[in-house]
Scaffold this motif. Structure first.
Motif, PDB file in Angstrom:
ATOM      1  N   GLU A 111     -64.742  -8.746  29.009  1.00 46.84           N
ATOM      2  CA  GLU A 111     -64.524  -7.906  30.186  1.00 46.84           C
ATOM      3  C   GLU A 111     -63.102  -7.374  30.274  1.00 46.84           C
ATOM      4  O   GLU A 111     -62.138  -8.064  29.935  1.00 46.84           O
ATOM      5  N   THR A 112     -62.993  -6.166  30.785  1.00 46.90           N
ATOM      6  CA  THR A 112     -61.701  -5.579  31.139  1.00 46.90           C
ATOM      7  C   THR A 112     -61.709  -5.289  32.630  1.00 46.90           C
ATOM      8  O   THR A 112     -62.472  -4.446  33.099  1.00 46.90           O
ATOM      9  N   PHE A 113     -60.901  -6.028  33.382  1.00 51.12           N
ATOM     10  CA  PHE A 113     -60.812  -5.785  34.820  1.00 51.12           C
ATOM     11  C   PHE A 113     -60.104  -4.459  35.087  1.00 51.12           C
ATOM     12  O   PHE A 113     -59.212  -4.040  34.329  1.00 51.12           O
ATOM     13  N   ARG A 114     -60.489  -3.827  36.178  1.00 51.91           N
ATOM     14  CA  ARG A 114     -59.731  -2.680  36.685  1.00 51.91           C
ATOM     15  C   ARG A 114     -58.552  -3.263  37.470  1.00 51.91           C
ATOM     16  O   ARG A 114     -58.539  -3.327  38.697  1.00 51.91           O
ATOM     17  N   ALA A 115     -57.578  -3.766  36.730  1.00 56.30           N
ATOM     18  CA  ALA A 115     -56.444  -4.436  37.354  1.00 56.30           C
ATOM     19  C   ALA A 115     -55.169  -4.024  36.633  1.00 56.30           C
ATOM     20  O   ALA A 115     -55.042  -4.217  35.425  1.00 56.30           O
ATOM     21  N   HIS A 116     -54.247  -3.447  37.364  1.00 55.70           N
ATOM     22  CA  HIS A 116     -52.952  -3.108  36.788  1.00 55.70           C
ATOM     23  C   HIS A 116     -51.968  -2.844  37.918  1.00 55.70           C
ATOM     24  O   HIS A 116     -52.334  -2.642  39.075  1.00 55.70           O
ATOM     25  N   GLY A 117     -50.697  -2.851  37.576  1.00 51.74           N
ATOM     26  CA  GLY A 117     -49.691  -2.614  38.591  1.00 51.74           C
ATOM     27  C   GLY A 117     -48.349  -2.268  37.965  1.00 51.74           C
ATOM     28  O   GLY A 117     -48.171  -2.345  36.773  1.00 51.74           O
TER      29      GLY A 117
END
Length: 526
Positions: free
Chosen positions: A520-526
């Protein structure tokens, strides 16, 4: 605590209080509670500070915290049974009269960490573990599933039928999340203590994790239930059903609406244990929400993301937007939902595109909330002792799906994505949340804990007190064994180069879980 959502339902409970949340018992901390302090105290002279002499000085500080934390866990342990109390006061005297599978598991992994940090000898660790296993081997439990009830008297190992201090009746309840932590601890003991490998494995192998896996839901292939009663609790919403997992045995009472439905949840430990023992399908890892899909449920914040599929399960890989970051939220936005399973499963390294992104972002978001958005000066929000009462769920509202919110302050200041500057009140931080963050922001978390100790005075002979309200200065001058076990577990992983990860993540477990998490690749970044 329970919020019902159409089609699927979610249950959120204190780590050591699932039975209480479902009505099996009274509050998790036995009454009367120890006295609360309203005045901070300076740290005793001569103690190592975070600045020290570089990394060596920082290590000394963390080791001192570990030693003091172990002191409270040692004081909570009944010598004759090896069982650990749920809570103890600042004076480190007496026992609370109740313990749970989570507490017992925390006592086991804390003993191993204390051994590795040389706070106790290997021989003492073996004796302690032997007493605990001996009690578990003789304690009354739900034999068809191999699972233990949620509340016992730690002085003799008997099942609680009335709550200490109040006398309120307790109907024996088996909690999925609480059993997850005992199961994880037994698996770790089997790997870390060859002397007791067979005994720990015998207890672990008797546990049937599919007893918690409900396939009769819309979410394919199924969801984890909160648990079950072995006797009629006479509560609305319960129904008599055969044991799930095609396990022979008497019928039990399940609550038809209580399922864990979010990926960022303490309940994912139960999912890991079920998958690695081949008792539940791998697709169960993907049947929980990353966020609510767009338009499916009422939510405080519109998600961003897209649909994909893993293990034959449709997954909306969504995130919430917060302070320029995109983060996969939990139910309440608390640190233990995000990071407690990560004490055991090396999620960030096994899932670099998912947890490897989300864990650091969640820590950063909690830090920025406490320091920048709310202006408390401190951070670390998670369910804990309430300095103003008994026990309460705290978190960062923006990091949660719960429409009712876990709030970071006693006033329950609401947060909305279209209201970026609310006025926050008396923020409540808990040291176990900051300790869990050590694995991702070591310097920042160390500084935060140092200031909680020295400026707020939330520290005693047994280590950090459970919580402190930062503006009023009110301190919950008591220790909860589960929270202290999280502190010691996090310190152990940092000081011992991820030793708990190594014990838990055997080659067999890695072969089962790592490819699953890595997809899985989360839609998570910052």
């Amino acid at each position: 605590m329970v919020n019902t959502i159409p089609r699927r339902t979610l249950l959120t409970v204190p780590l050591f209080g699932a039975g209480a949340a479902l009505g099996a018992a009274a509050p998790a901390v036995a009454a009367p509670l120890p006295t609360l302090s309203t005045a901070g105290r300076p740290a005793p002279a001569g103690r190592a500070r975070a600045g020290g002499s570089g990394r060596r000085g920082a290590d000394r500080l963390l080791r001192r915290w570990a030693q003091d934390t172990w002191r409270s866990l040692d004081a909570m342990t009944v010598r004759s049974t090896g069982l650990i109390s749920d809570a103890i006061g600042a004076d480190l005297e007496g026992h609370s009269g109740n313990t749970s599978p989570t507490n017992i598991g925390g006592g086991l992994w804390s003993t191993l960490i204390a051994r590795e940090l040389r706070l106790i000898t290997p021989g003492e660790a073996r004796h302690r573990i032997s007493r605990t296993l001996g009690s578990l081997e003789t304690m009354e439990h739900h034999e068809p599933s191999g699972m233990f009830y949620n509340w016992y008297d730690e002085t003799d190992g008997s099942v609680l039928r009335s709550w200490p201090g109040t006398g309120e009746p307790v109907v024996p309840f088996v909690s999925s999340v609480d059993m997850g932590w005992l199961g994880a601890a037994l698996h770790v003991v089997a790997e870390a203590d060859p002397t007791h490998r067979r005994r720990a494995k015998r207890l672990f192998d008797a546990m049937r994790w599919d007893v918690f896996f409900d396939r009769d839901v819309d979410a394919s292939p199924g969801l984890t239930v909160g648990g079950f009663w072995s006797e009629d609790p006479e509560r609305e919403g319960t129904e008599l059903r055969p044991l799930m997992g095609d396990i022979p045995g008497a019928d039990v009472w399940y609550h038809s609406e209580h399922h864990y439905d979010t990926a960022v949840s303490e309940a994912r430990m139960v999912t890991y244990l079920g998958i690695m023992t081949e008792q539940i399908p791998a697709g169960a890892y993907y049947s929980t929400f990353r966020t609510f899909p767009p338009g499916e449920f009422s939510a405080e914040m519109p998600p961003v993301g897209e649909w994909t599929e893993h293990e034959g399960v449709p997954v909306f890989e969504g995130a919430h937007t917060y302070r320029g970051m995109e983060i996969v939220p939990g139910w309440g936005g608390s640190m233990f939902e995000e990071l407690m399973p990560d004490l055991f499963v090396p999620e960030a390294s096994w899932g670099p595109g998912s947890w490897g992104r989300n864990h650091p972002l969640h820590v950063r978001a909690q830090r920025e909330h406490g320091l920048d958005e709310a202006g408390y000066g401190y951070w670390g929000f998670s369910p804990c002792s309430d300095p103003h009462a008994g026990y309460r769920e705290y978190g960062v509202d923006a990091l949660g799906l719960n429409p009712a919110g876990y709030f970071s302050d006693a006033e329950e200041t609401d947060w909305h994505h279209d209201q970026p500057t609310p006025a926050f009140g008396d923020g409540v931080v808990t040291p176990h949340a900051a300790a869990l963050a050590l694995q991702y922001e070591r310097e920042e978390a160390t500084e935060n804990l140092t200031r909680i100790e020295e400026e707020l005075g939330a520290y005693g002979p047994g280590g950090f007190y459970d919580a402190v309200a930062v503006r009023s200065g009110v301190i919950a001058t008591r220790h909860l064994s589960l929270d202290q076990s999280m502190v010691l577990g996090a310190l152990g992983n940092v000081l011992l180069d991820e030793q708990i990860h190594e014990w838990f993540g055997t080659d067999e477990v890695a072969a089962s879980l790592r490819p699953l998490i890595a997809q899985e690749t989360f839609r998570a970044h910052g």
